[in-house]
Enzyme design. Structure first.
Site, PDB file in Angstrom:
ATOM      1  N   GLY A  93       0.816  -1.216   0.000  1.00  0.00           N
ATOM      2  CA  GLY A  93       0.000   0.000   0.000  1.00  0.00           C
ATOM      3  C   GLY A  93       0.841   1.253   0.000  1.00  0.00           C
ATOM      4  O   GLY A  93       0.409   2.321  -0.425  1.00  0.00           O
ATOM      5  N   ARG A  94       2.068   1.092   0.496  1.00  0.00           N
ATOM      6  CA  ARG A  94       2.947   2.270   0.576  1.00  0.00           C
ATOM      7  C   ARG A  94       4.372   1.885   0.221  1.00  0.00           C
ATOM      8  O   ARG A  94       5.342   2.435   0.771  1.00  0.00           O
ATOM      9  CB  ARG A  94       2.914   2.852   1.975  1.00  0.00           C
ATOM     10  CG  ARG A  94       3.239   1.837   3.073  1.00  0.00           C
ATOM     11  CD  ARG A  94       3.613   2.550   4.328  1.00  0.00           C
ATOM     12  NE  ARG A  94       3.751   1.618   5.434  1.00  0.00           N
ATOM     13  CZ  ARG A  94       4.123   1.979   6.643  1.00  0.00           C
ATOM     14  NH1 ARG A  94       4.393   3.240   6.886  1.00  0.00           N
ATOM     15  NH2 ARG A  94       4.224   1.097   7.597  1.00  0.00           N
ATOM     16  N   ASP A 126      -2.317   6.528   3.759  1.00  0.00           N
ATOM     17  CA  ASP A 126      -1.787   7.668   3.005  1.00  0.00           C
ATOM     18  C   ASP A 126      -0.574   7.305   2.162  1.00  0.00           C
ATOM     19  O   ASP A 126      -0.043   8.142   1.430  1.00  0.00           O
ATOM     20  CB  ASP A 126      -1.450   8.830   3.955  1.00  0.00           C
ATOM     21  CG  ASP A 126      -0.390   8.451   4.986  1.00  0.00           C
ATOM     22  OD1 ASP A 126       0.162   7.331   4.907  1.00  0.00           O
ATOM     23  OD2 ASP A 126      -0.129   9.273   5.879  1.00  0.00           O
ATOM     24  N   ARG A 184       6.310 -13.775   0.064  1.00  0.00           N
ATOM     25  CA  ARG A 184       5.802 -14.045   1.414  1.00  0.00           C
ATOM     26  C   ARG A 184       4.913 -15.282   1.392  1.00  0.00           C
ATOM     27  O   ARG A 184       4.439 -15.681   0.322  1.00  0.00           O
ATOM     28  CB  ARG A 184       4.946 -12.843   1.876  1.00  0.00           C
ATOM     29  CG  ARG A 184       5.675 -11.517   1.773  1.00  0.00           C
ATOM     30  CD  ARG A 184       4.708 -10.357   1.499  1.00  0.00           C
ATOM     31  NE  ARG A 184       5.436  -9.125   1.174  1.00  0.00           N
ATOM     32  CZ  ARG A 184       5.767  -8.197   2.050  1.00  0.00           C
ATOM     33  NH1 ARG A 184       5.388  -8.304   3.291  1.00  0.00           N
ATOM     34  NH2 ARG A 184       6.446  -7.131   1.687  1.00  0.00           N
ATOM     35  N   ASP A 253       1.456 -12.327   5.832  1.00  0.00           N
ATOM     36  CA  ASP A 253       2.026 -11.403   4.838  1.00  0.00           C
ATOM     37  C   ASP A 253       3.367 -10.847   5.318  1.00  0.00           C
ATOM     38  O   ASP A 253       4.069 -10.192   4.553  1.00  0.00           O
ATOM     39  CB  ASP A 253       1.057 -10.255   4.518  1.00  0.00           C
ATOM     40  CG  ASP A 253       0.549  -9.557   5.761  1.00  0.00           C
ATOM     41  OD1 ASP A 253       0.025 -10.251   6.654  1.00  0.00           O
ATOM     42  OD2 ASP A 253       0.686  -8.325   5.860  1.00  0.00           O
TER      43      ASP A 253
HETATM   44  P1  AMP Z   1       2.095  -4.367   7.920  1.00  0.00           P
HETATM   45  O1  AMP Z   1       1.348  -5.374   8.741  1.00  0.00           O
HETATM   46  O2  AMP Z   1       2.602  -3.181   8.687  1.00  0.00           O
HETATM   47  O3  AMP Z   1       3.186  -4.998   7.150  1.00  0.00           O
HETATM   48  O4  AMP Z   1       1.068  -3.714   6.874  1.00  0.00           O
HETATM   49  C1  AMP Z   1      -0.062  -4.375   6.362  1.00  0.00           C
HETATM   50  C2  AMP Z   1      -0.503  -3.762   5.052  1.00  0.00           C
HETATM   51  O5  AMP Z   1      -0.925  -2.402   5.221  1.00  0.00           O
HETATM   52  C3  AMP Z   1       0.571  -3.745   4.001  1.00  0.00           C
HETATM   53  O6  AMP Z   1       0.003  -4.222   2.836  1.00  0.00           O
HETATM   54  C4  AMP Z   1       0.973  -2.289   3.875  1.00  0.00           C
HETATM   55  O7  AMP Z   1       1.377  -1.968   2.557  1.00  0.00           O
HETATM   56  C5  AMP Z   1      -0.297  -1.554   4.276  1.00  0.00           C
HETATM   57  N1  AMP Z   1      -0.019  -0.240   4.891  1.00  0.00           N
HETATM   58  C6  AMP Z   1       0.527  -0.007   6.119  1.00  0.00           C
HETATM   59  N2  AMP Z   1       0.632   1.318   6.343  1.00  0.00           N
HETATM   60  C7  AMP Z   1       0.154   1.958   5.245  1.00  0.00           C
HETATM   61  C8  AMP Z   1      -0.019   3.351   4.856  1.00  0.00           C
HETATM   62  N3  AMP Z   1       0.343   4.354   5.657  1.00  0.00           N
HETATM   63  N4  AMP Z   1      -0.538   3.594   3.651  1.00  0.00           N
HETATM   64  C9  AMP Z   1      -0.911   2.598   2.817  1.00  0.00           C
HETATM   65  N5  AMP Z   1      -0.801   1.300   3.124  1.00  0.00           N
HETATM   66  C10 AMP Z   1      -0.272   0.970   4.316  1.00  0.00           C
HETATM   67 MG    MG Z   2       3.876  -6.083   6.013  1.00  0.00          MG
END
Ligand code: AMP
Ligand code: MG
Length: 484
Positions: A93-94, A126, A184, A253
Site C-alpha cells: 500500500g505504501r 496515506d 511471502r 504477509d
Molecule cells: P504491515 O502489517 O505493517 O506490514 O502492513 C499491512 C498492510 O498495510 C501492508 O500491505 C501495507 O502496505 C499496508 N499499509 C501499512 N501502512 C500503510 C499506509 N500508511 N498507507 C498505505 N498502506 C499501508
Molecule cells: Mg507487512
C-alpha cells in the site's frame, strides 16, 4: 565519441516479468525536499553500488523512487495474508519493488522502497511513512544482521521534507530495503485464492529459483520446497527466541519464503525475561507474544501448506498427508536449533542431560526474578570466569539460583565461547527511543552511536559502555505502535 552515462544501478524486473498478475506498475510520490539521513556504505558496496553516487540527485531519486533507471519497472506487489487470524487480500500500500540488483556475489537482491506513496493497495492509508519507524527498521535490521540472524537489510533512509499526519505531524521518510526477495507466505496464499493453478505454479517456481534451487530436481519439488521453507522458518524463529526478539506482527504477509526476518513494525527486544511479553499496542490478545512465536510460525506454515496442496499431489488426501508430515518437522527443527543455541549460550558441550537439567529450571528462575535477559548471559560468563556475584545479584530466589549454578558448573562452561554468542549490545528499547527522538529533531549523534554499538554485538566498544546496560530502574513496559 559518445559518452554513455553510467547508471547508479542496473535494475532487473524478474518478479514483474515472471508474475505480472501480482505486480502492479506504480509510481512513487513526489519528494519535495529529500535529505539522506543514513546510508549503509558496506551494504551499498555489497550491491556494487557507489555510496557517493547514491547521495547524488540521481541516487537519491533512486532511493525514493522518483528517478526510475532506464529499463526498470517499479511495481507494487500483490499478496494476501492472515492478519491476526483473519484472511485478507492485500498488497504494497505504501511500498514499491524498484527491481532486482545482482550483488557482487552474483546473488539477486530486491531493492524495495517503503513510504514511497499510495498505490492501488493503499485502502485508507496515506502511502507514507514517518522517519522514526523507518529508522527503527534500519537500526533493528542492522542489529539482526550483525547478530547473524537472517533478515532484510536497510540501504538508506531518506527524509522527504513532507509532513506525515499521524496523531501528530511527523517528518516523512522513505526506507530503501534490500531483501533476497519479498515473496511471502501471503504471496502463495493470494495465488491460490485466485484459483489459477498456473499462477500458483509460477510463484513456486520463482521462489524455488530464488531461494531453494536445490529442490528443483526433486521428485516432488513443491513438497521439497515446502519442507525447505519450514526448516528455514524454524531456524529463524529459534534464533529470535534465543536473542529475545519479539517480531510483534507475525501475520502471514509478514513471513518470507526465504526465511529472512521482514517488516520491522512494532518489534522490540526483551528487557526482562517474561514469556508473555507483548510490545505492540495493537496485539491486545497477545497472539504474537514472545513465547507464542514458535506456535504462530507453525500456524502460518500450516496456511502455506493449505495454499500449496494442489501442487503437492493431485490426490488431495495424499497431499494433506504429505504436507502434514512435512509440517511435523517444524517442531523437530525448531527444538534442535533452539537446544543447540541454548547450549551455546550456556557455554556447554552437547549433552542430553545438560538440556534436561539446565534449560527449563533456568527459564523459570529468569521469569520469577524478572531478570534482564541480555545482561544475564554476559554476567553468567563472568561467573564461568570465577566471579558469580554480578549474576547472583539479579535473582530474588538466591538459593534456587545457587543450586542451578552448581548444576551448570558441573558441565564445565566455556566463558569465551559464551561471549561469542551472547550479545552485549542489542537495540535496547530505551536506546532506540532516545536515538529516534533525537533524529526526529535533527540530532543524528545518538543514532550513529547506537548503530555503532549494535554493529558490534559481541564486543565491548570503548565509550559505549552505557549501550550494554539494562534500562534505568523504573522504566515501565515498553509500547510500540504499528502501521506508522
Ligand atoms: P504491515 O502489517 O505493517 O506490514 O502492513 C499491512 C498492510 O498495510 C501492508 O500491505 C501495507 O502496505 C499496508 N499499509 C501499512 N501502512 C500503510 C499506509 N500508511 N498507507 C498505505 N498502506 C499501508
Ligand atoms: Mg507487512
Amino acid at each position: 565519441m559518445t559518452v554513455v552515462p553510467q547508471r547508479v544501478a542496473m535494475l532487473q524486473h524478474r518478479f514483474a516479468t515472471a508474475l505480472p498478475e501480482l505486480a502492479l506498475p506504480s509510481v512513487a510520490a513526489a519528494v519535495p525536499d529529500p535529505r539522506v539521513v543514513v546510508l549503509n556504505g558496506p551494504l551499498a558496496a555489497e550491491l556494487g553500488l557507489d555510496p557517493d553516487r547514491l547521495r547524488s540527485p540521481e541516487g537519491v531519486g533512486l532511493l525514493t523512487g522518483t528517478v526510475v533507471p532506464e529499463g526498470a519497472m517499479p511495481v507494487a506487489q500483490a499478496y494476501a495474508g492472515h492478519q491476526f487470524g483473519g484472511f485478507a487480500q492485500l498488497g504494497d500500500g505504501r511500498a514499491l519493488l524498484m527491481g532486482e540488483v545482482e550483488d557482487t556475489d552474483g546473488r539477486l537482491r530486491d531493492l524495495h522502497l517503503k513510504g514511497s506513496g499510495r498505490t492501488r493497495f493503499a485502502r485508507g492509508g496515506d502511502g507514507l511513512a514517518a522517519l522514526g519507524p523507518m529508522l527503527r527498521e534500519y537500526v533493528v535490521s542492522e542489529a539482526m544482521h550483525a547478530l547473524g540472524i537472517a533478515t532484510t537489510r536497510s540501504l538508506a533512509v531518506v527524509a522527504t521534507g513532507r509532513t506525515v499526519r499521524r496523531e501528530e505531524g511527523l517528518p516523512g521518510a522513505v526506507l530503501a530495503r534490500i531483501a533476497s526477495s519479498h515473496l511471502r507466505v501471503g504471496t502463495v496464499q493470494l495465488a491460490r485464492a485466485t484459483g489459477d493453478l498456473d499462477l500458483l505454479r509460477r510463484v513456486v517456481d520463482h521462489a524455488i529459483e530464488r531461494h531453494h534451487p536445490e529442490v528443483a530436481g526433486d521428485v516432488n519439488p513443491c513438497l521439497a520446497f515446502y519442507s525447505a521453507v519450514v526448516a528455514a522458518q524454524a531456524r529463524l524463529i529459534a534464533q529470535w527466541m534465543l536473542v529475545g526478539f519479539v517480531h510483534g506482527v507475525m501475520n502471514t504477509d509478514n513471513m518470507t519464503l526465504s526465511g529472512e526476518t521482514i517488516d520491522y513494525g512494532p518489534c522490540a527486544f526483551l528487557d526482562v525475561f517474561d514469556p508473555t511479553t507483548v510490545f505492540s499496542s495493537i496485539d491486545q490478545g497477545g497472539r504474537y507474544a514472545y513465547a507464542n512465536q514458535p506456535a504462530a510460525g507453525e500456524w502460518n506454515l500450516a496456511r502455506l501448506a493449505e495454499a500449496l496442496l494442489p501442487l503437492i499431489d493431485e490426490d488431495q488426501d495424499r497431499a494433506i498427508e504429505l504436507a502434514t508430515e512435512a509440517l511435523g518437522s517444524f517442531r523437530v527443527e525448531y527444538d534442535a536449533a533452539w537446544s543447540a543455541g541454548m547450549l551455546a549460550k550456556l557455554g556447554v558441550a552437547a549433552d542430553a542431560s545438560a538440556a534436561d537439567r539446565l534449560f527449563s529450571p533456568l527459564l523459570d528462575l529468569l521469569r520469577e526474578s524478572h531478570v534482564d535477559h541480555s545482561s544475564f548471559w554476559r554476567r553468567l560468563a563472568t561467573a564461568a570466569r570465577g566471579d558469580a556475584e554480578p549474576v547472583r545479584g539479579m535473582f530474588v530466589d538466591l538459593a534456587g539460583f545457587d543450586a542451578w549454578l552448581d548444576q551448570w558448573r558441573a558441565f564445565g562452561p566455556d566463558a569465551d565461547a559464551m561471549d561469542q554468542v551472547n550479545p552485549l549490545h542489542i537495540p535496547r528499547n530505551h536506546l532506540v527511543e532516545e536515538a529516534l527522538e533525537a533524529a526526529t529533531t535533527g540530532d543524528l549523534a545518538p543514532l550513529e552511536r547506537l548503530l555503532e554499538a549494535v554493529r558490534s554485538p559481541f564486543r565491548q566498544v570503548v565509550g559505549l559502555e552505557r549501550y550494554a546496560e539494562p534500562p534505568p530502574a523504573g522504566t515501565g513496559r515498553y509500547r510500540t505502535f504499528c502501521g506508522t
